[in-house]
Design a protein around this motif. Structure first.
Motif, PDB file in Angstrom:
ATOM      1  N   ARG A 290      -0.518  -8.867  -6.359  1.00  0.00           N
ATOM      2  CA  ARG A 290       0.828  -8.855  -5.778  1.00  0.00           C
ATOM      3  C   ARG A 290       1.502  -7.484  -5.903  1.00  0.00           C
ATOM      4  NH1 ARG A 290      -1.737 -13.259  -4.208  1.00  0.00           N
ATOM      5  NH2 ARG A 290      -1.031 -15.228  -5.133  1.00  0.00           N
ATOM      6  N   LEU A 291       1.211  -6.769  -6.988  1.00  0.00           N
ATOM      7  CA  LEU A 291       1.875  -5.485  -7.227  1.00  0.00           C
ATOM      8  C   LEU A 291       1.549  -4.465  -6.147  1.00  0.00           C
ATOM      9  CD1 LEU A 291       3.706  -4.002  -9.261  1.00  0.00           C
ATOM     10  CD2 LEU A 291       1.630  -3.211 -10.400  1.00  0.00           C
ATOM     11  N   TRP A 292       0.332  -4.534  -5.589  1.00  0.00           N
ATOM     12  CA  TRP A 292      -0.094  -3.560  -4.582  1.00  0.00           C
ATOM     13  C   TRP A 292       0.670  -3.718  -3.269  1.00  0.00           C
ATOM     14  CZ3 TRP A 292      -3.487   0.476  -5.225  1.00  0.00           C
ATOM     15  CH2 TRP A 292      -4.164   0.514  -6.444  1.00  0.00           C
ATOM     16  N   SER A 293       1.311  -4.836  -3.092  1.00  0.00           N
ATOM     17  CA  SER A 293       2.187  -5.029  -1.939  1.00  0.00           C
ATOM     18  C   SER A 293       3.637  -4.711  -2.301  1.00  0.00           C
ATOM     19  CB  SER A 293       2.083  -6.472  -1.433  1.00  0.00           C
ATOM     20  OG  SER A 293       3.050  -6.748  -0.448  1.00  0.00           O
ATOM     21  N   ALA A 294       4.080  -5.189  -3.464  1.00  0.00           N
ATOM     22  CA  ALA A 294       5.480  -5.069  -3.849  1.00  0.00           C
ATOM     23  C   ALA A 294       5.899  -3.628  -4.121  1.00  0.00           C
ATOM     24  CB  ALA A 294       5.755  -5.927  -5.086  1.00  0.00           C
ATOM     25  N   LEU A 295       5.071  -2.881  -4.845  1.00  0.00           N
ATOM     26  CA  LEU A 295       5.463  -1.541  -5.281  1.00  0.00           C
ATOM     27  C   LEU A 295       5.603  -0.551  -4.114  1.00  0.00           C
ATOM     28  CD1 LEU A 295       6.173  -0.212  -7.961  1.00  0.00           C
ATOM     29  CD2 LEU A 295       3.794   0.558  -8.141  1.00  0.00           C
ATOM     30  N   PRO A 296       4.605  -0.427  -3.217  1.00  0.00           N
ATOM     31  CA  PRO A 296       4.797   0.496  -2.085  1.00  0.00           C
ATOM     32  C   PRO A 296       5.973   0.110  -1.206  1.00  0.00           C
ATOM     33  CG  PRO A 296       2.482  -0.135  -2.306  1.00  0.00           C
ATOM     34  CD  PRO A 296       3.257  -1.032  -3.211  1.00  0.00           C
ATOM     35  N   SER A 297       6.220  -1.190  -1.086  1.00  0.00           N
ATOM     36  CA  SER A 297       7.329  -1.638  -0.258  1.00  0.00           C
ATOM     37  C   SER A 297       8.662  -1.164  -0.824  1.00  0.00           C
ATOM     38  CB  SER A 297       7.311  -3.172  -0.161  1.00  0.00           C
ATOM     39  OG  SER A 297       8.413  -3.641   0.586  1.00  0.00           O
TER      40      SER A 297
END
Length: 414
Positions: A290-297
């Motif tokens: 999930r972090l790989w989507s949340a952080l760049p966003s």
């Protein structure tokens, strides 16, 4: 999309589950870019126009509280039909509004109805889509709203061009609400289809689920204070940045003098990028975590706000606005479905509804507060200052997610 469960086929329920939401979101996508301009035409200041634009998000927050009870009492389909009728009442109010505050009342009513649509479809996906496909299914649902927000502004631009009136765009949403209600009446309820295959015709699992979400909402928030004070803060900041983007782009266009139809076209083009990434977001979350989507966003939304903040008074303000709108849409698209997915991950699988209600309320609280803060900062200092502050908030939010997502929602790549 299908699961290992022999009685589940996403394709068999996709049309009745998605189409009403798509129609509603097309109408909403049409009106969102023009709300600040309509408010400006009625004599509102830039800060007041921001408050009026935020009423749709404030309505969603207040709608979270009774919507579960409403759906459980009268059923998902009936509740959505009445929500469409409420939205029509709000739209007629906005059409006839003699001043910005009556306009805001109509927009608030539209937000209330939006809460019912979002709750009903989220509950359905969480109840019936197997966990292995949940992120992609919820991203598809989020993508439905994004598709509407992509199509709607282009329809709005055409209507403004043909009619010469910005306020006439509200008719687009009225037509979409009527079409959504008609589709709900004519298409078979997907809950009934699945219930028949599972021999559960005596119980509508979706309505039971959403009823449980709203029972003891504030008690659940208190009981879940450990996770909500940590990762829930990150969720509220995600909601805040998304809402800020939704309000600041049309408000910024008013501020730098971009015509109504051109504003709608720019926001529609940005919506194309947002929509195009919704399934990619689900794949990233399912495969890498999930972090790989949340952080760049969150980093992207923060940087986009900061870029706006330093370019307002430049001779190239319009190109910078277009570039920032496109960049923030890419960032937002990368985070498609992240809040719904994290909520489903964190909820107790034996009784997920109460936590999901508290989780959604937390995210929507951030969504409601952010535009109001934007308007207050704009009134006190300037819209550039407000954008800069929210850009910093976005970067802080990225740090919160970096700290708490690995702790509460760890996931190894497959």
């Amino acid at each position: 999309m299908s699961s290992s469960e022999p009685d589940f086929s996403f394709r068999s329920i996709a049309l009745p589950a998605i189409l009403p939401t798509l129609l509603f979101s097309v109408g909403e996508g049409a009106i969102i870019p023009v709300i600040p301009q309509v408010a400006d035409n009625l004599g509102a200041s830039l800060a007041v126009a921001g408050v009026i634009a935020s009423m749709i998000l404030l309505g969603e927050l207040f709608g979270d509280i009774p919507s579960g009870w409403i759906v459980s009492r009268i059923g998902e389909r009936t509740a959505m039909i009445y929500a469409a009728l409420l939205s029509i009442v709000g739209l007629v109010t906005a059409l006839a509004a003699p001043n910005p505050w009556i306009l805001g009342l109509g927009i608030f009513a539209i937000g209330l109805s939006t809460a019912v649509f979002a709750l009903a479809r989220h509950a359905f996906m969480t109840s019936f889509v197997p966990r292995a496909f949940r992120a992609r299914a919820l991203s598809t649902l989020g993508g439905t709203f994004r598709l509407g927000y992509f199509i709607g502004p282009f329809v709005a631009a055409a209507v403004i061009h043909l009619s010469g009136s910005t306020q006439s765009v509200f008719w687009v949403h009225i037509v979409c609400c009527v079409a959504a209600a008609a589709s709900l009446l004519l298409l078979r309820d997907p809950v009934e289809s699945i219930a028949e295959r599972r021999s559960q015709t005596s119980e509508r699992a979706g309505t039971v689920f959403v009823a449980a979400e709203s029972v003891g909402l504030f008690r659940t928030i208190w009981a879940s204070r450990a996770v909500l004070s940590g990762l829930g803060t990150g969720a509220a900041l995600v909601g805040a940045m998304r809402a800020s983007r939704q309000v600041i782009l049309p408000l910024w266009a008013v501020s730098i003098g971009i015509p109504d139809a051109q504003t709608a076209l720019i926001i529609g083009a940005a919506g194309a990028l947002d929509f195009g990434l919704f399934y990619v977001s689900g794949q990233i979350m399912d495969r890498f975590g999930r972090l790989w989507s949340a952080l760049p966003s969150m980093i992207g939304l923060g940087v986009g706000h900061l870029a706006l903040a330093v370019t307002h008074d430049l001779a190239t303000a319009v190109p910078w606005f277009i570039a920032s709108a496109l960049f923030m849409s890419i960032a937002n698209g990368l985070g498609s479905g992240i809040l719904m997915t994290l909520g489903a991950d964190l909820a107790d699988q034996r009784n997920p509804a109460p936590f999901l209600g508290a989780w959604r309320f937390t995210g929507d609280a951030g969504s409601a507060v952010s535009p109001l803060a934007l308007s207050a900062l704009t009134a006190a200092v300037s819209i550039s200052f407000a954008s800069g502050v929210l850009g910093i908030v976005g970067l802080v939010g990225a740090g919160v997610l970096l700290r708490y997502v690995p702790r509460y929602a760890p996931r190894r790549p497959r």
